[in-house]
Design an enzyme around this catalytic site. Sequence first.
Site, mmCIF file in Angstrom:
data_model
loop_
_atom_site.group_PDB
_atom_site.id
_atom_site.type_symbol
_atom_site.label_atom_id
_atom_site.label_comp_id
_atom_site.label_asym_id
_atom_site.label_seq_id
_atom_site.Cartn_x
_atom_site.Cartn_y
_atom_site.Cartn_z
ATOM 1 N N GLY A 71 0.801 -1.209 0.000
ATOM 2 C CA GLY A 71 0.000 0.000 0.000
ATOM 3 C C GLY A 71 0.837 1.264 0.000
ATOM 4 N N ASN A 140 -7.307 3.995 9.826
ATOM 5 C CA ASN A 140 -6.754 2.763 10.379
ATOM 6 C C ASN A 140 -6.652 2.789 11.899
ATOM 7 O OD1 ASN A 140 -4.783 4.756 9.228
ATOM 8 N ND2 ASN A 140 -3.373 3.625 10.560
ATOM 9 N N SER A 188 -4.316 -3.090 -0.111
ATOM 10 C CA SER A 188 -3.142 -3.809 0.386
ATOM 11 C C SER A 188 -3.549 -5.225 0.764
ATOM 12 C CB SER A 188 -2.571 -3.074 1.611
ATOM 13 O OG SER A 188 -1.398 -3.685 2.061
ATOM 14 N N ALA A 189 -2.800 -6.218 0.287
ATOM 15 C CA ALA A 189 -3.204 -7.624 0.445
ATOM 16 C C ALA A 189 -3.282 -8.064 1.900
ATOM 17 C CB ALA A 189 -2.242 -8.522 -0.321
ATOM 18 N N HIS A 190 -2.313 -7.652 2.723
ATOM 19 C CA HIS A 190 -2.280 -8.191 4.081
ATOM 20 C C HIS A 190 -3.352 -7.606 4.996
ATOM 21 C CE1 HIS A 190 0.082 -4.532 4.832
ATOM 22 N NE2 HIS A 190 -0.077 -4.736 6.127
ATOM 23 N N THR A 227 10.584 -7.146 -11.918
ATOM 24 C CA THR A 227 9.941 -8.460 -12.073
ATOM 25 C C THR A 227 8.836 -8.622 -11.037
ATOM 26 O OG1 THR A 227 11.997 -9.419 -12.885
ATOM 27 C CG2 THR A 227 10.320 -10.948 -12.075
ATOM 28 N N CYS A 322 3.285 0.865 11.586
ATOM 29 C CA CYS A 322 4.146 1.006 10.404
ATOM 30 C C CYS A 322 5.401 1.801 10.707
ATOM 31 C CB CYS A 322 3.369 1.690 9.277
ATOM 32 S SG CYS A 322 1.916 0.760 8.741
#
Length: 385
Positions: A71, A140, A188-190, A227, A322
């Site tokens: 993110g 958050n 954000s995936a997590h 990549t 964070c």
Amino acid sequence: MTGVAYLDHNAGVPALPQVVAAMAEVLAETGNPSAVHAFGRRARSRIEAARAALAELAGADPAAVVFTSGGTEANALALRGCGRSRVLVSAVEHVSVGGAVAGAETIPVDGDGILDLAALDRLLAADDTPALVSVMLANNETGVIQPVAEAARIAHARGALVHCDAAQAPGRLSLDLSGLGVDFLTLSAHKMGGPAGIGVLIGSKSDMDLAPILLGGGQERRRRAGTENIAGIVGFGVAATLQMGRMAAGGSGDGDAILGMRNLRDRLEAEAMARVPAAVVVGNRAERLANTSCLALPGVPAQVQVMALDLEGVMVSAGAACSSGKVEPSRVLAAMGLPPEVAGCAVRVSLGPASSAAEIEAFLAAWVALARRKGLDVSDAAEAA
């Protein structure tokens, strides 16, 4: 772990078993998605399937989905790559937005942590330099939900672009890019049961004008060099697909989970205030995420609470998780105008669909015991608990 109460889901949701299995399968394979041979084409196919899943989750075109390292990078890509020299961010944004661009202007919030829409309009009207406005969907730390659609209408009327960090939304709020009316959206995936280290920036248009901030390759339609993290992307796609499945289940899916979290959250707050009369629930007058409580224990620093709770097997956060393990004063609570004895003494309790009444009671028992040790008045209900 037995005897552990994990109440820090806003920092990270435990990876779903299906996500872990899919990633393990990918890690056992070989293939660079930029290669044209069979292994490369298989890797590319996996990435594009995940891209389609994220696009469907947000109601967007797959061609407007850009995978990033998380993110933070997605937010930076939006703010730095949008082509706008003027950037305005809400006072309660995550530090990855607030610190992404030097000289960004701050849009104030009220005492409940809600964006001041009139101030936004005044700021934009005062300077006709092409601008980008960044407003998160839900905070958050406090869970307070922002009037993003209204902010977008004001910004667009003044010729500004709009970015929204929606990382906390999946599983807690409906997510619709067109309904929000924003130009860029971060996920954000997590935060939704996927792996850490993978995020996405989603645009409202497939031909969005976005300059890369990472150079040296043509990946992601020349919007992000490097990549691709195939396993992370696949895990993200699985998490998105599972999220859509829960949404489609209606009352037996996300709806019940959200109601369950709200009931536990409300019980936690009611019990906390009854047992420790000095307790303060931050943002409770505003519409909030059902899973989030920002709870202050005046006179007891947040870092003391976090460490004391951890020793009792209860995991919560102070502020945003964070800062490399640091516990620092909350910028968000200060922006809301809270006095230091409240802002510096607040912890965040954030629940997940599997959170239990036993975990809530474990938190309350440890938290009230700490309040008693620190000399705060504790009610008879706490003594009897």
